[in-house]
Design a protein around this motif. Structure first.
Motif, short mmCIF file in Angstrom:
data_model
loop_
_atom_site.label_atom_id
_atom_site.label_comp_id
_atom_site.label_asym_id
_atom_site.label_seq_id
_atom_site.Cartn_x
_atom_site.Cartn_y
_atom_site.Cartn_z
N ASP A 82 9.96 -6.13 -10.02
CA ASP A 82 8.09 -5.86 -10.21
C ASP A 82 7.03 -6.47 -9.75
O ASP A 82 6.44 -6.69 -9.49
CB ASP A 82 8.45 -5.44 -11.75
N ARG A 83 7.75 -7.94 -10.32
CA ARG A 83 6.35 -8.69 -9.43
C ARG A 83 6.38 -9.00 -8.45
O ARG A 83 5.12 -9.15 -7.83
CB ARG A 83 6.77 -9.90 -10.10
N GLN A 86 4.45 -5.72 -7.06
CA GLN A 86 3.23 -6.00 -7.99
C GLN A 86 2.35 -7.14 -6.42
O GLN A 86 1.41 -6.65 -6.24
CB GLN A 86 2.72 -7.07 -8.96
N SER A 89 1.44 -4.87 -3.84
CA SER A 89 0.49 -4.07 -3.53
C SER A 89 -0.73 -5.41 -3.19
O SER A 89 -1.94 -4.42 -3.26
CB SER A 89 1.10 -3.27 -4.69
N THR A 90 -0.55 -6.38 -4.51
CA THR A 90 -2.15 -7.05 -3.85
C THR A 90 -2.11 -7.64 -2.70
O THR A 90 -3.42 -8.11 -2.67
CB THR A 90 -2.07 -8.15 -4.81
#
Length: 549
Positions: A82-83, A86, A89-90
């Motif tokens: 998940d990290r 994230q 995506s960033t």
């Protein structure tokens, strides 16, 4: 939702069972190791239910303790994933915003949290970061690596195509587009690029086949696909018109079935029929298109379809077009032009004026100037209409991407876009169009026809001209005491100083009589007749000055 329904059904079933036992009381006797145990059925059922629940709870606790290491690993792995997503995506958002520093930072973080083999988007993020930093070679290598992977092949070819076009390598860009279109014809960008490339190189059959594949794959709408196919068929027919009129006619007619208002297709089909001496079908094709979209090129081919026609015959054909579409500016203009050729100036002027009132434009006012010049030769009226033509809107022409062309083309010479040319007024007009009031003012300010000047009758010549009496001219001669001789006669040398001058009035005979008595002495060969010039053999001549009254 299914689990909830199952739980509700199970609870209802248990409740129904307990209610059924409660309605039917009884005693349960159990002998175990010489002891008699008696209880009611309700109590026995409750004990059994409690035992089942206890067994299930114990089993869950045992399974949780037994699988706790695996569950812990799965939890931390999911948290790490998940990290990583994230960060990915960033990074993509940063790359889209043009923040190269953040994109690189998020790329490194995503690579540390997620394996690139498991997530291909990391390669895309790396390529985008390289493009932002200006490292085009690195970005191209990333796209090439993506093109080798079946999962990211389409994305890699898309990136290579965009980079090739950006660098001006159109051949390489078209090669990538062709490769993508062959492997994935459902890609709109690849199909469009390949279609434009084949159209630019004149591969009309390959372009039509690719268009049919796009239509079958539902890449584009049916109406758009039929329009583009009609354009391709028209271009193909245009290339075959000189060498194969029959094939050009068939392709043009097929194009007209797909797009009935396609004017170039109708013109090509009509020209093919004319070369086959089939004027009736040529006229039928042109008339059908004229009813839908009147066009000056259609009128030109229709009016001059038969080469041996006289100006009157062409006027009749133009009037037939007007009957098909009355009160249309193109119909009126066609009739006015044909009437001018036929020397029917009244009809030409009336039709041209009607066309100018409907849609004032440059060609109509120029035609009116030609009418005035041919009929009256009045340059004032000609200049008036020429001035109106300068102010009027420009005539429509084939325009694509800001470029005006004298003839229709299937693709744009600027962008290569298919079916880019439209029949409309070109851009770049300095002044706005004339309003209706201006048109009325133009007709109101038209100067009247100038009448030719009547030549004057020659004056009668008198039979005999009486001689004019010239009165004698009286002169004042300033002379010395001695008499002055004529200047044409050489005077003797004078040694004495001239006496004081005195004035005397003498009468000079008329000029006519003097001319009869003395012949004029030529200048060359004789002495000059200037009193101020010294004569040969004398130091100074007497000064004589004549004054005419």
């Amino acid at each position: 939702m299914a689990k909830i329904l199952t739980f509700i059904v199970l609870v209802l079933a248990i409740g129904f069972g307990f209610s059924w036992l409660a309605d039917r009381p009884g005693v349960l006797s159990v002998v175990w190791q010489g002891q008699l145990i008696e209880m009611s059925l309700m109590v026995a059922a409750s004990i059994i239910a409690v035992l089942v629940a206890a067994v299930m709870l114990l089993w869950w606790l045992f399974a949780a303790i037994w699988t706790s290491p695996y569950a812990a690993r799965r939890y931390f792995r999911a948290r790490k994933r998940d990290r990583g997503y994230q960060a990915l995506s960033t990074g993509l958002i940063a790359a889209g915003a043009g923040n190269a520093l953040m994109a690189r930072k998020m790329t490194a973080r995503a690579q540390g949290l997620i394996s690139a083999d498991q997530e291909p988007l990391i390669h895309l993020l790396e390529a985008q970061a390289a493009l932002i930093e200006g490292k085009y070679d690195e970005a191209r290598r990333k796209f090439e690596a993506m093109a080798q992977d079946p999962e990211t092949r389409e994305l890699g070819l898309r990136g290579l195509y965009i980079e090739a076009r950006r660098q001006g390598a159109h051949e390489a860009a078209m090669q990538y587009a062709e490769d993508a279109a062959e492997k994935a014809p459902h890609l709109p960008w690849a199909a469009q690029a390949a279609l434009e490339f084949r159209s630019r190189t004149g591969q009309w059959d390959d372009a039509i086949r690719l268009l049919d594949q796009q239509k079958a794959a539902h890449v584009m709408d049916r109406g758009e696909a039929e329009r583009l196919k009609a354009v391709l068929l028209t271009a193909k027919a245009n290339d075959k018109l000189e060498g194969d009129p029959k094939g050009a006619r068939d392709d043009a007619l097929q194009a007209l079935k797909l797009a009935k208002s396609l004017v170039p297709a109708a013109i090509i089909a009509a020209k093919a029929y004319i070369r086959e001496d089939n004027l009736r079908k040529a006229a039928s094709v042109l008339e059908s298109v004229w009813k839908i979209a009147p066009h000056p090129e259609v009128a030109a081919v229709y009016v001059r379809a038969r080469s041996g026609d006289t100006a009157i015959d062409r006027l009749k054909r133009a009037e037939k077009l007007e009957a098909l579409r009355p009160n249309n500016v193109e119909s009126l203009f066609t009739v006015a032009h044909a009437a001018l050729d036929a020397k029917e100036f009244a009809k030409a002027r009336s039709k041209a004026e009607a066309a100018a009132r409907i849609e004032p434009r440059e060609s109509i006012f120029l035609l009116m100037a030609d009418i005035e010049d041919s009929e009256n030769g009045d340059q004032g009226r000609v200049r008036h209409w020429m001035a109106q033509a300068l102010r009027a809107p420009r005539d429509p022409s084939w325009v694509a991407d800001g470029i005006a062309s004298e003839k229709w083309l299937p693709i744009s010479p600027v962008t290569g876009r298919l079916d880019a040319f439209e029949w409309k007024a070109p851009f770049g007009q300095i002044e706005g169009p004339l309003e209706n009031a201006d048109v009325k003012e133009a007709f109101a300010s038209l100067p009247p026809v100038a009448k030719p000047a009547t030549p004057k009758a020659p004056e009668p010549t008198p039979a005999a001209v009486k001689p004019i009496d010239i009165p004698p001219v009286v002169t004042v001669v300033e002379k010395a005491e001695k008499p002055v001789k004529p200047i044409s006669t050489p005077a003797p040398a004078q040694t004495s100083t001239p006496a004081p001058k005195s004035k005397e009035t003498i009468a000079v005979p008329p000029l006519a009589e003097t001319a009869k008595e003395e012949e004029p002495v030529p200048f060359f060969g004789g002495l000059p007749d200037d009193p101020g010039v010294k004569k040969a053999g004398s130091e100074q001549e007497p000064k004589t000055r004549l004054k005419l009254f």
